[in-house]
Every structure is written in C-alpha cells, then in structure tokens.
Design a protein around this motif. Structure first.
Motif, short mmCIF file in Angstrom:
data_model
loop_
_atom_site.label_atom_id
_atom_site.label_comp_id
_atom_site.label_asym_id
_atom_site.label_seq_id
_atom_site.Cartn_x
_atom_site.Cartn_y
_atom_site.Cartn_z
N HIS A 66 29.08 39.80 38.59
CA HIS A 66 28.23 38.08 38.87
C HIS A 66 28.28 37.21 38.09
N THR A 67 29.84 36.66 37.79
CA THR A 67 30.26 35.39 37.36
C THR A 67 30.91 34.55 38.27
N ASP A 68 30.87 34.27 39.66
CA ASP A 68 31.79 33.73 40.23
C ASP A 68 30.79 32.31 40.89
N HIS A 69 29.31 33.00 40.50
CA HIS A 69 28.80 31.93 40.63
C HIS A 69 28.23 31.09 39.61
N ASN A 70 28.57 31.25 38.16
CA ASN A 70 28.41 30.45 37.98
C ASN A 70 29.44 29.88 36.95
N HIS A 71 30.53 29.63 37.77
CA HIS A 71 32.17 29.49 37.60
C HIS A 71 32.79 30.42 36.28
N GLY A 72 32.63 31.36 36.61
CA GLY A 72 33.21 32.26 35.59
C GLY A 72 34.39 32.90 36.17
N LYS A 73 35.04 34.40 35.08
CA LYS A 73 35.60 34.37 36.19
C LYS A 73 36.16 36.14 36.44
N VAL A 74 37.00 36.31 37.17
CA VAL A 74 36.99 37.76 38.00
C VAL A 74 38.26 38.86 38.33
#
Length: 430
Positions: A66-74
């Motif tokens: 649950h990081t991509d939707h807040n422009h994070g890293k995966v």
C-alpha cells in the motif's frame, strides 16, 4: 500465420526455450499442450485465421505494501501463472472475447464504449481498456481472442491486471505497431479500473504484470514511474516463494481498501500536499499532535507505515544486489509486521471474527519460529485473501502440508519469478 503453422511452431526449439523461461523446465510440455488447446478452441470458435499467441503474468508484491497510491516505492515480480490467449484481427468494429476459464463469450462494439450501470465485471473492464487506448491517443480495432487463465482469482496476484495487460499487448501489436511501452499499458489499465470499475487502484499491479521479472518501482512521478530490473533469482538462493489463499472474506471490502489511500492522503493534506511522497516523515512526527487531531490516529499510523515501507524497499533492493539474503528476509518480516500493526490491513473491523489472514500468519510464524528460517507477510491489498511466504526449498513440502491442514487442500501455491511481462509469444518463438 495460420492455426496449423502456429501449432507446428509450438514444437520448435524457440517455443520450448520460451516455455521454460515463462513456466519453468518442468512445465514446458504441459504448456505446449495448453497453447495447442487454445489454438483448437480458437479455431472451433472463429475458424482458421492468421493468429498470434500472447501471454501476461500475474504478479507478486514482495515489499511496498500500500505505497503506490501515495507515489511510494515497491518491490514486485511477475510470476509463472498467466493469462494466455490466441488472437487475430477481424477487420471490423467489433471485439469478441471468449474466456475458456470463466465461461464467457461477449462482443463489444467499438462505437459503444459507455460503461454499464453497475460498472463491474469483465465487459466493463474491457470497455474501459478500449476507451483508455482512445483517450491516450492510441489506435484500436476489431479483433477476436480466445483466452485462458491460471492466475488465481481473488488471491492478490492480480488476475484482473494480468487480463488487462494481455489485451494491451494484443492492441499494441495489432494496431499500434508495437510502439507502446509498459508504462503506457499500466496507465490504460489504471484508467479502466478507475473509470469503469470505480476502483481507486494505482499502477503497481499493471506495472508488475507488464514489465516482467523482479523489479523495483518508484512512483514519485506517476506519469513516468522509475522502473529498475533486479538481477536476482530466488532459486539460486535455495528459496521458494509461496502464496497461501486464506479464504475470501464475506464482507464488502471496498471501503477498507479505499480507506488506506484516503487516510494517508488526509495526513498529506495536513501539510498542504496531495500524497505522502511529498511529505517528510520528520515533519509528521514533529507535528504529531496536530496531525492526530486533524487526520486521526489510524491515519497517522498508516502514514508512518508508508514512510518506513519506502525505506524498507530501498534496503531490500540493496540487500538483493549485494547478495545479503538474510537481510532481505528480515525486510519481508519487518514489512509484514508493519502491515499488521501500523497499516492494519490484515482483517476488517466490519467482520472482526473473520481473520483468515491473521490466523495463517500466526500459524506460519509458529512454523518459521520452530525452523528458525524463512519469512512471511500479508500479500496484496489485505483485509482478506492471501499471505506470502519465503522458505528454503527443503521446507516447502512440509510447510504446504502443515498450512493446508488449516487453510484447506490446494490453498498453497509454489511460484517462481518469470523474466517476461505481457508479450506476444509468437515474436519469441521464431
């Protein structure tokens, strides 16, 4: 190339080399038969035409929950389960798709791409993809497709994104001269889910299915995510990736899924920003009293998960590059603990007696604690569904027998990372 020529191509050395890369050496013959059956199904449905073969994998998320939707890293990878299909242009304004797996047969008029009233199901998703191509300035046209899939449905391995990226590969090959890149695929898939399914998804699922291999993605600039392939083979470390299906929850989880990005964004809004990637963790901690009052405590915890998970992705990528596999496993464990305690996506408060994920994690942690090896964490969106386990190969069969006593026979799936994303297989077989 006609059906009989394509069938003969499947027996060639190029085909066998591709099948080994996609599915593993022990699955080559089974998948040659699988593709031959697809060709037979296509011919029985549409007749003998000039066809091409396509494949698009499911995906596993290894870190970056649950990081991509807040422009994070995966950190994610494409897996050896896929959506495969035979397709041919039909020189019309109609798209007809037959799904062998789900018993579907539908036709879409390219001049009528309005979503249905319910905005759900495969037809609406397909309309959304076609409309997404048009909105992005890409060409579409009529084609016939006969499709099968062994990507586990509702199991956090993105069966829907696998299907989306398969159709993107078809449309790119047939009508756009292969000029589209995987980022364009992902944005079309996101458009379809956002506007035709009312699903506030990011780009993770689509990117992981489209690109292929083990990849890390930084979504800081969502229009052009930074993608890096990681050259690492879990088999070389003597480990296997296992997905355990814990049972589908009976509650409607839409509100639970949507609450995660919404609450993270509520914390970002406290600093005049839209997403957490534009906020510094130290600022949130410094202003913690104000943020708790304005956004709420769970929102704060979820924001802290976001910041720490981003750091974890970087650390785990470095560990893989430097062959520090024990540190990588420790990262999986830390990611799982953060998801359970801070992100809080292992069960839904609306049905708190349904805790398949947490029961599976507890049992797995007991097993790993006894063996003093391996790692586990919730996989995908959470709240119900699946967990991921990384185990030494010598423990896999014992673990599967152990966990299936609790979760049911056939609930555990041993997977591998494949090097290719959504592709036209015919291009690789010649």
């Amino acid at each position: 190339m006609k059906i009989n020529e394509t069938t003969a191509l499947l027996e060639g050395s190029g085909s066998r080399a591709l099948m080994e890369k996609l599915y593993g050496s022990d699955q080559v013959e089974a998948n040659i038969v699988r593709y031959k059956n697809l060709l037979k199904g296509f011919e029985m449905t549409f007749g003998d035409q000039d066809v091409l073969l396509f494949s698009s994998p499911g995906r596993t998320e290894i870190s970056g929950n649950h990081t991509d939707h807040n422009h994070g890293k995966v950190l994610a990878g494409s897996i050896n389960l896929d959506c495969a299909g035979v397709a041919a242009k039909n020189d019309s304004r109609k798209v007809r798709i037959v799904s062998e797996t789900y018993g579907q047969d539908f036709t879409i008029d390219l001049d009528d791409l309005a979503p249905g009233i319910k905005m759900a199901g495969t037809i609406d998703l397909t309309k959304g993809l076609l409309k997404g191509f048009q909105e992005a300035g890409y060409a579409v046209g009529g084609f016939n497709a006969y499709i099968t899939s062994n990507v586990i449905s509702a199991a956090g391995v993105s069966s829907s994104a696998s299907y989306e990226m398969l159709l993107c590969a078809m449309l790119n090959t047939f009508f756009n001269d292969g000029k589209m890149d995987t980022v364009a695929y992902a944005h079309v898939g996101k458009y379809a889910e956002n506007h035709y399914w009312n699903k506030a998804s990011g780009l993770l699922d689509q990117m992981a299915c489209a690109v292929g291999g083990l990849i890390t993605i930084d979504f800081k600039d969502p229009a052009q995510p930074a993608v890096e392939k990681i050259d690492f083979d879990f088999a070389s470390a003597g480990h296997s990736l296992i997905i355990v299906q814990t049972g589908k929850g009976h509650a409607d989880l839409s509100a639970d899924y949507s609450s995660v990005p919404q609450e993270m964004k509520a914390v970002a809004a406290c600093f005049g920003k839209e997403v957490l990637a534009d906020v510094a963790e130290e600022d949130v901690i410094r202003e913690i009293t104000r943020v708790r009052e304005k956004a709420g405590d769970r929102s704060v915890l979820r924001a802290l998960h976001f910041f720490e998970e981003n750091k974890r992705v970087d650390a785990m990528v470095s560990a893989l590059k430097e062959k520090r596999f024990d540190d990588f496993l420790a990262g999986i464990t830390a990611s799982g603990n953060s998801s359970w305690k801070w992100l809080q996506n292992c069960f839904t408060n609306s049905a708190y007696q349904e805790q398949g994920i947490t029961v599976a994690l507890a049992l797995t942690e007991l097993f790993l604690g006894e063996k003093k090896k391996g790692a586990c964490r919730v996989h995908g969106g959470g709240f119900a569904g699946v967990i991921m386990v990384m185990l030494p190969n010598e423990l896999v069969e014992e673990y599967i027998a152990y966990i299936e006593k609790a979760m049911g026979e056939g609930s555990a799936y041993r997977m591998s990372i494949r090097p290719y994303g959504a592709i036209c297989c015919s291009d690789y077989m010649v």
